[in-house]
Design an enzyme around this catalytic site. Structure first.
Site, PDB file in Angstrom:
ATOM      1  N   SER A 124      25.009 -78.034  13.791  1.00 44.82           N
ATOM      2  CA  SER A 124      24.846 -78.041  11.867  1.00 44.82           C
ATOM      3  C   SER A 124      23.670 -78.443  11.315  1.00 44.82           C
ATOM      4  O   SER A 124      22.401 -79.298  12.331  1.00 44.82           O
ATOM      5  CB  SER A 124      25.710 -78.908  11.343  1.00 44.82           C
ATOM      6  OG  SER A 124      26.167 -79.275   9.794  1.00 44.82           O
ATOM      7  N   TYR A 148      30.567 -87.885  11.289  1.00 42.93           N
ATOM      8  CA  TYR A 148      30.215 -86.257  11.726  1.00 42.93           C
ATOM      9  C   TYR A 148      28.629 -86.072  11.750  1.00 42.93           C
ATOM     10  O   TYR A 148      29.023 -85.523  13.409  1.00 42.93           O
ATOM     11  CB  TYR A 148      30.985 -85.715  10.089  1.00 42.93           C
ATOM     12  CG  TYR A 148      30.944 -84.204  10.608  1.00 42.93           C
ATOM     13  CD1 TYR A 148      31.316 -83.308  11.176  1.00 42.93           C
ATOM     14  CD2 TYR A 148      29.705 -83.605  10.060  1.00 42.93           C
ATOM     15  CE1 TYR A 148      31.237 -82.423  11.352  1.00 42.93           C
ATOM     16  CE2 TYR A 148      29.515 -81.662   9.739  1.00 42.93           C
ATOM     17  CZ  TYR A 148      30.186 -81.618  10.714  1.00 42.93           C
ATOM     18  OH  TYR A 148      29.783 -79.767  10.912  1.00 42.93           O
ATOM     19  N   LYS A 152      27.481 -84.164  16.261  1.00 40.92           N
ATOM     20  CA  LYS A 152      26.928 -83.516  16.752  1.00 40.92           C
ATOM     21  C   LYS A 152      25.652 -84.075  16.911  1.00 40.92           C
ATOM     22  O   LYS A 152      25.431 -83.461  17.888  1.00 40.92           O
ATOM     23  CB  LYS A 152      26.062 -82.361  15.111  1.00 40.92           C
ATOM     24  CG  LYS A 152      27.503 -82.119  13.878  1.00 40.92           C
ATOM     25  CD  LYS A 152      27.826 -80.704  14.693  1.00 40.92           C
ATOM     26  CE  LYS A 152      29.265 -80.288  14.288  1.00 40.92           C
ATOM     27  NZ  LYS A 152      30.305 -79.174  15.199  1.00 40.92           N
TER      28      LYS A 152
END
Ligand code: NAD
Ligand code: UD1
Length: 340
Positions: A124, A148, A152
């Site tokens: 992302s 989050y 990643k």
């Protein structure tokens, strides 16, 4: 080619499976349906004229993955499965580390066990944190502001280490910007549970009258009109990027990291105006304070993806809004309101 798609019932996964099936790949989906509906799989089959094979399982379930690899012997994996809500990740960090990181580690172990070493991973633009220079190139500094985003970043690092340890691995780390819109059939699209966190589904639910107004989070950023600027990309363009990445991995070894964005940013108010124009519906909004953790602007330099993958986004904002609106109109309650 036989491709295993984890999280293939989800928003980006379902669109990617359609493109893979249309390109004559054989697709096996593994998804625990924690954030998706089996209806999406029926619709994928309806659009493609072929049904993907589906196994309801968690990617952390090693035995289930081993069964899948034994039976299907996929040549490559596209790995979408994971949790993705930023706010929830702050409240439940362990479940994010568990799902995203343990899930990816387990998947890679089973892949290695069965000699399958081609992997496309959903990363992302969140890994760029608050970018200093725009547009963002792949060698920009990385950082994360929430659990989050950290999953990643950690997974990217883990996959780089894996590739160093065994250069037979072929890995594409795809850093998505802001995927929106839906398939042009209007049959599959984004179906957030509850009140959407992201701008596009929120605007779309205001336009159709499910929500009374949009809250615009801040109008004092140093941007064109003070509201946040993002690189919105049509989900079908994004899906096609995965096919190009798989082709690239089949051709040449190595680990490649690519931005998947359009290179063009739009502000919140520009998005509101575009959606109102295309839908013919008013989108009332109120200016509210900035959302914690938000950044002013984020858009890609997509030139490396063009060079490395031969891929670039083809669909503009008008098409993103038209397709997103068609999906919203035909599926007022998302997949929940339907039997087929
Ligand atoms: P989504 O929630 O619609 O799809 C994820 C799918 O994975 C769901 O079908 C869910 O049921 C499944 N899943 C979750 N945990 C699982 C597990 N442990 N085992 C098996 N299945 C599991 O999300 P999406 O928008 O399609 O995103 C796909 C991937 O792309 C995610 O990894 C996400 O972090 C990443 N990503 C998304 C965006 C975005 O804006 N949508 C942006 C950047 C990156
Ligand atoms: C969000 C995630 C990010 C993820 C990205 C991918 C957060 C904090 N970040 O980013 O990790 O990679 O999605 O899609 O959730 N906005 C409003 N009102 C709303 C919703 C959003 O004004 O109701 C504004 C935001 O302030 C931002 C823009 O719209 O300026 C886009 O927001 P959103 O769709 O949530 O995406 P990101 O913030 O880019």
């Amino acid at each position: 080619m036989k491709i295993l798609v984890t999280g293939g019932a989800g928003f980006i996964g379902s669109h990617t499976v359609v493109e893979l099936l249309q390109a004559s790949a054989e697709v096996i989906i593994v998804d625990n349906l924690s954030n998706s509906s089996p209806q999406a799989l029926q619709r994928v089959a309806e659009i493609s004229g072929k049904a993907p094979q589906f196994v309801k399982a968690d990617v952390r379930d090693r035995a289930a993955l081993q069964e899948i690899f034994k039976e299907h012997q996929p040549e490559a994996v596209v790995h979408f499965a994971g949790l993705k809500a930023v706010g929830e990740s702050v409240e439940q960090p362990l479940s994010y580390y568990q799902n995203n990181i343990t899930g990816t580690a387990t998947l890679c172990e089973v892949m290695a066990e069965f000699g399958c070493k081609q992997l496309v991973f959903s990363s992302s633009a969140t890994v760029y944190g608050d970018p200093e220079i725009l547009p963002i190139t792949e060698n920009a500094p990385t950082g994360a502001t929430n659990p989050y985003g950290r999953t990643k970043l950690f997974i990217e690092e883990m996959l780089r280490d894996l590739h160093v340890s065994d250069p037979e691995w072929r890995i594409a780390l795809l850093r998505y910007f802001n995927p929106i819109g839906a398939h042009s059939s209007g049959r599959i699209g984004e179906d957030p549970a509850g009140i959407p966190n992201n701008l596009f589904p929120f605007i779309s639910q205001v336009a159709i009258g499910k929500l009374p107004h949009l809250s615009v989070f801040g109008n004092d950023y140093a941007t064109v009109d003070g509201t946040g600027v993002r690189d919105y990309i049509h989900v079908v363009d994004l899906a096609i990027g995965h096919l190009r990445a798989l082709e690239r991995l089949a051709k040449a070894p190595g680990l490649v990291t690519c931005n998947l964005g359009t290179g063009r940013g739009y502000s919140v108010l520009e998005m509101v105006a575009a959606f109102s124009r295309i839908s013919g519906c008013e989108v009332p909004y109120q200016i509210k304070p900035r959302r914690a953790g938000d950044i002013a602007a984020c858009y890609a330099d997509p030139s490396f993806a063009k060079q490395e993958l031969g891929w670039q986004a083809e669909r503009g904002l008008e098409e993103m809004c038209q397709d997103g609106w068609r999906w919203q109109q035909g599926n007022r309650q998302g997949y929940r309101g339907s039997n087929g």
